[in-house]
Design a protein around this motif. Structure first.
Motif, short mmCIF file in Angstrom:
data_model
loop_
_atom_site.label_atom_id
_atom_site.label_comp_id
_atom_site.label_asym_id
_atom_site.label_seq_id
_atom_site.Cartn_x
_atom_site.Cartn_y
_atom_site.Cartn_z
N GLY A 166 0.81 -1.21 0.00
CA GLY A 166 0.00 0.00 0.00
C GLY A 166 0.84 1.26 0.00
O GLY A 166 0.54 2.23 -0.71
N GLU A 167 1.92 1.25 0.79
CA GLU A 167 2.79 2.42 0.86
C GLU A 167 3.48 2.69 -0.48
O GLU A 167 3.56 3.83 -0.93
CB GLU A 167 3.84 2.20 1.95
N TYR A 168 3.95 1.60 -1.11
CA TYR A 168 4.63 1.75 -2.40
C TYR A 168 3.66 2.30 -3.45
O TYR A 168 4.00 3.18 -4.23
CB TYR A 168 5.19 0.41 -2.85
N ASN A 169 2.45 1.77 -3.46
CA ASN A 169 1.47 2.20 -4.46
C ASN A 169 1.01 3.64 -4.24
O ASN A 169 0.71 4.35 -5.20
CB ASN A 169 0.27 1.25 -4.46
N LEU A 170 0.94 4.08 -2.98
CA LEU A 170 0.60 5.50 -2.73
C LEU A 170 1.67 6.41 -3.33
O LEU A 170 1.36 7.44 -3.94
CB LEU A 170 0.46 5.75 -1.23
N ALA A 171 2.94 6.03 -3.15
CA ALA A 171 4.03 6.85 -3.70
C ALA A 171 4.01 6.80 -5.22
O ALA A 171 4.20 7.84 -5.89
CB ALA A 171 5.36 6.35 -3.16
N GLY A 228 0.42 24.94 -20.94
CA GLY A 228 -0.12 26.29 -20.77
C GLY A 228 -1.17 26.46 -19.70
O GLY A 228 -1.74 27.55 -19.55
N ILE A 229 -1.44 25.42 -18.92
CA ILE A 229 -2.43 25.54 -17.84
C ILE A 229 -1.71 25.95 -16.56
O ILE A 229 -0.69 25.36 -16.19
CB ILE A 229 -3.17 24.20 -17.63
N GLY A 230 -2.23 26.98 -15.90
CA GLY A 230 -1.58 27.50 -14.70
C GLY A 230 -1.40 26.45 -13.62
O GLY A 230 -2.33 25.69 -13.31
N LYS A 231 -0.21 26.43 -13.04
CA LYS A 231 0.10 25.44 -12.01
C LYS A 231 -0.83 25.58 -10.81
O LYS A 231 -1.18 24.58 -10.15
CB LYS A 231 1.56 25.61 -11.58
N GLU A 232 -1.23 26.82 -10.50
CA GLU A 232 -2.09 27.06 -9.34
C GLU A 232 -3.49 26.47 -9.51
O GLU A 232 -4.25 26.36 -8.55
CB GLU A 232 -2.19 28.56 -9.06
N ARG A 233 -3.82 26.10 -10.72
CA ARG A 233 -5.15 25.54 -11.00
C ARG A 233 -5.20 24.03 -10.84
O ARG A 233 -6.28 23.43 -10.92
CB ARG A 233 -5.59 25.90 -12.42
N ILE A 234 -4.05 23.40 -10.62
CA ILE A 234 -3.98 21.94 -10.60
C ILE A 234 -3.50 21.44 -9.25
O ILE A 234 -2.52 21.94 -8.70
CB ILE A 234 -3.03 21.42 -11.70
N LYS A 235 -4.20 20.46 -8.72
CA LYS A 235 -3.78 19.77 -7.51
C LYS A 235 -3.67 18.27 -7.80
O LYS A 235 -4.31 17.77 -8.73
CB LYS A 235 -4.77 20.00 -6.37
N THR A 236 -2.87 17.60 -7.00
CA THR A 236 -2.70 16.15 -7.20
C THR A 236 -3.00 15.40 -5.91
O THR A 236 -2.86 15.94 -4.81
CB THR A 236 -1.26 15.83 -7.64
N ILE A 237 -3.41 14.16 -6.08
CA ILE A 237 -3.67 13.29 -4.94
C ILE A 237 -3.45 11.84 -5.38
O ILE A 237 -3.68 11.51 -6.55
CB ILE A 237 -5.10 13.48 -4.39
N SER A 238 -2.99 11.01 -4.47
CA SER A 238 -2.78 9.59 -4.78
C SER A 238 -3.71 8.73 -3.94
O SER A 238 -3.86 8.95 -2.73
CB SER A 238 -1.33 9.19 -4.50
#
Length: 214
Positions: A151-156, A173-183
């Motif tokens: 599970g830990e490896y797959n989250l990373a 060209g899409i602003g970085k502030e408009r994008i968030k990431t989650i695993s």
């Protein structure tokens, strides 16, 4: 002496009767004259003047004017409500169309990899112009893995996949502030099978669009 008083009394009695008779005649004469006065000769009581036709016409015109003003106001209010409702429907339809235009299909990864495949790159290139066009919309990139590995490896690994896709969109060209990431690692498989076909579907990045906050 007695004879003198007798004549005097008689004379006094006659005088009293004469006065009484004359007074009665005068009273009867007055009553008769009063009775003889014709009702037509008496002054008539003043009647209230009847409303003139011009006054009635003015009142009718004023009422018609007020009624017309009320009708016009009701029509304006109805038109305003219809316009507001039409505006809401048009705005909702436009928002739905924009969300549809911004949808990005899932992209898939090779086993234990996070670099973008040529197919994944072409999908993101096709989607980027819409995000440039609508800068108020934001995006969350989800990274997913298949069930193999801890599970830990797959989250990373899922985080690396999400970040790689986000970086590519920023380069487009899409602003970085408009994008968030989650695993989510292997916690949310698209296909719950336990074979290569299911695993290939689960190694993916998913894109969630968020409209502007009003």
């Amino acid at each position: 002496m007695k004879k003198s008083w007798g004549w005097a009394g008689l004379i006094a009695l006659v005088l009293c009767l004469s006065v009484t008779f004359l007074a009665g005649c005068a009273k009867k004469s007055a009553l008769k004259e009063t009775a003889l006065v014709s009702p037509e000769s008496r002054p008539a009581a003043k009647a209230s003047p009847a409303p003139s036709k011009s006054t009635d016409d003015a009142a009718a015109r004023e009422k018609a004017r007020r009624d017309q003003a009320l009708r016009e106001q009701a029509l304006r209010e109805a038109a305003a409500r219809e316009a507001a409702e039409r505006g809401k429907k048009e705005a909702a339809a436009r928002a739905t169309a924009i969300m549809k235009e911004l949808q990005i299909p899932d992209i898939n990864f090779d086993y234990d990899k996070y670099n973008l495949t040529p197919l994944a790159q072409s999908i993101l290139k096709a989607a980027s112009p819409a995000f440039v066009k609508y800068p108020a919309y934001k995006l969350v990139v989800e990274g997913h893995c298949d069930e193999r590995g801890t599970g830990e490896y797959n989250l990373a690994l899922g985080e690396k996949r999400a970040e790689e896709a986000a970086k590519y969109l920023v380069d487009l060209g899409i602003g970085k502030e408009r994008i968030k990431t989650i695993s989510y690692g292997n916690e949310m498989p698209l296909d719950k099978g336990h074979d290569e076909a299911a695993w290939a579907k689960n190694r993916r990045a998913r894109f969630v669009i968020f409209p502007p906050v009003k």
